[in-house]
Write a protein that holds these residues in place. Structure first.
Motif, PDB file in Angstrom:
ATOM      1  N   GLN A 138       0.052  -7.593  -5.109  1.00  0.00           N
ATOM      2  CA  GLN A 138      -0.967  -6.541  -5.016  1.00  0.00           C
ATOM      3  C   GLN A 138      -0.298  -5.191  -4.783  1.00  0.00           C
ATOM      4  OE1 GLN A 138      -4.551  -6.655  -5.207  1.00  0.00           O
ATOM      5  NE2 GLN A 138      -4.202  -4.429  -5.274  1.00  0.00           N
ATOM      6  N   SER A 146      -3.419   4.531  -2.559  1.00  0.00           N
ATOM      7  CA  SER A 146      -4.562   5.165  -1.905  1.00  0.00           C
ATOM      8  C   SER A 146      -4.075   6.050  -0.767  1.00  0.00           C
ATOM      9  CB  SER A 146      -5.515   4.105  -1.364  1.00  0.00           C
ATOM     10  OG  SER A 146      -6.565   4.707  -0.630  1.00  0.00           O
ATOM     11  N   ARG A 191      -0.415  -6.278 -15.516  1.00  0.00           N
ATOM     12  CA  ARG A 191      -1.258  -5.976 -14.360  1.00  0.00           C
ATOM     13  C   ARG A 191      -2.710  -6.180 -14.719  1.00  0.00           C
ATOM     14  NH1 ARG A 191      -0.465   0.630 -13.832  1.00  0.00           N
ATOM     15  NH2 ARG A 191      -1.653   1.207 -15.716  1.00  0.00           N
ATOM     16  N   PRO A 206      -3.685   6.456  -8.147  1.00  0.00           N
ATOM     17  CA  PRO A 206      -4.715   5.480  -7.753  1.00  0.00           C
ATOM     18  C   PRO A 206      -5.055   4.502  -8.885  1.00  0.00           C
ATOM     19  CG  PRO A 206      -5.273   7.645  -6.911  1.00  0.00           C
ATOM     20  CD  PRO A 206      -4.068   7.836  -7.800  1.00  0.00           C
ATOM     21  N   THR A 260      -1.552  -1.297  -4.151  1.00  0.00           N
ATOM     22  CA  THR A 260      -2.698  -0.438  -3.863  1.00  0.00           C
ATOM     23  C   THR A 260      -2.194   0.978  -3.640  1.00  0.00           C
ATOM     24  OG1 THR A 260      -3.893  -2.275  -2.839  1.00  0.00           O
ATOM     25  CG2 THR A 260      -4.677  -0.047  -2.371  1.00  0.00           C
ATOM     26  N   ALA A 305      -6.275  -4.722 -13.141  1.00  0.00           N
ATOM     27  CA  ALA A 305      -7.010  -3.889 -12.185  1.00  0.00           C
ATOM     28  C   ALA A 305      -8.428  -4.423 -12.041  1.00  0.00           C
ATOM     29  CB  ALA A 305      -7.035  -2.446 -12.687  1.00  0.00           C
ATOM     30  N   THR A 354      -3.474   0.996  -9.161  1.00  0.00           N
ATOM     31  CA  THR A 354      -3.889  -0.090  -8.274  1.00  0.00           C
ATOM     32  C   THR A 354      -4.262  -1.320  -9.086  1.00  0.00           C
ATOM     33  OG1 THR A 354      -4.653   1.402  -6.537  1.00  0.00           O
ATOM     34  CG2 THR A 354      -5.608  -0.814  -6.578  1.00  0.00           C
ATOM     35  N   LEU A 382       0.854  -1.187   0.000  1.00  0.00           N
ATOM     36  CA  LEU A 382       0.000   0.000   0.000  1.00  0.00           C
ATOM     37  C   LEU A 382       0.889   1.236   0.000  1.00  0.00           C
ATOM     38  CD1 LEU A 382      -2.744   1.476   0.398  1.00  0.00           C
ATOM     39  CD2 LEU A 382      -2.415   1.139   2.862  1.00  0.00           C
TER      40      LEU A 382
END
Length: 115
Positions: A110, A114, A38, A87, A112, A40, A90, A11
């Motif tokens: 993963q 944010s 990737r 963002p 993320t 999403a 992600t 994150l």
């Protein structure tokens, strides 16, 4: 057998950076182009970056100037340095190699972005 193991996801706040690593084994790493894809949520899988054995690189337009793919043939590892993350970056990121007409994939990492 071919194995690809990603690490380095997590994150991060918008504008931040992450570096993904993909450790490869089971094939002659030096001789193959390596890819980062990737996926999403709710979107198709996207090719993010590619590096050839000669270290020629290509990038998706959405990441040009922000992401850098590299490889260390001594460590059988490919990297994806991701800067100025947004963002919309992600996604689950996958390492990939096409060998003898078969696509091989890592387990995914993963990422993320944010606040």
């Amino acid at each position: 057998q071919v194995q690809l193991v990603e690490s380095g996801g997590g994150l991060v706040q918008p504008g931040g950076s992450l570096r993904l690593s993909c450790a490869a084994s089971g094939f002659n790493f030096d001789n193959y182009p390596m890819n980062w894809y990737r996926r999403a949520p709710g979107k198709e899988r996207e090719l993010v970056a590619r590096i050839t054995p000669a270290r020629t690189t290509t990038y998706a337009d959405s990441v040009k100037g922000r992401f850098t793919i590299s490889r260390d043939n001594n460590k059988n590892t490919v990297y994806l340095q991701m800067n100025s993350l947004k963002p919309e970056d992600t996604a689950v990121y996958y390492c990939n190699v096409l060998r003898l007409s078969t696509d091989y994939w890592g387990q995914g990492a993963q990422v993320t972005v944010s606040s």
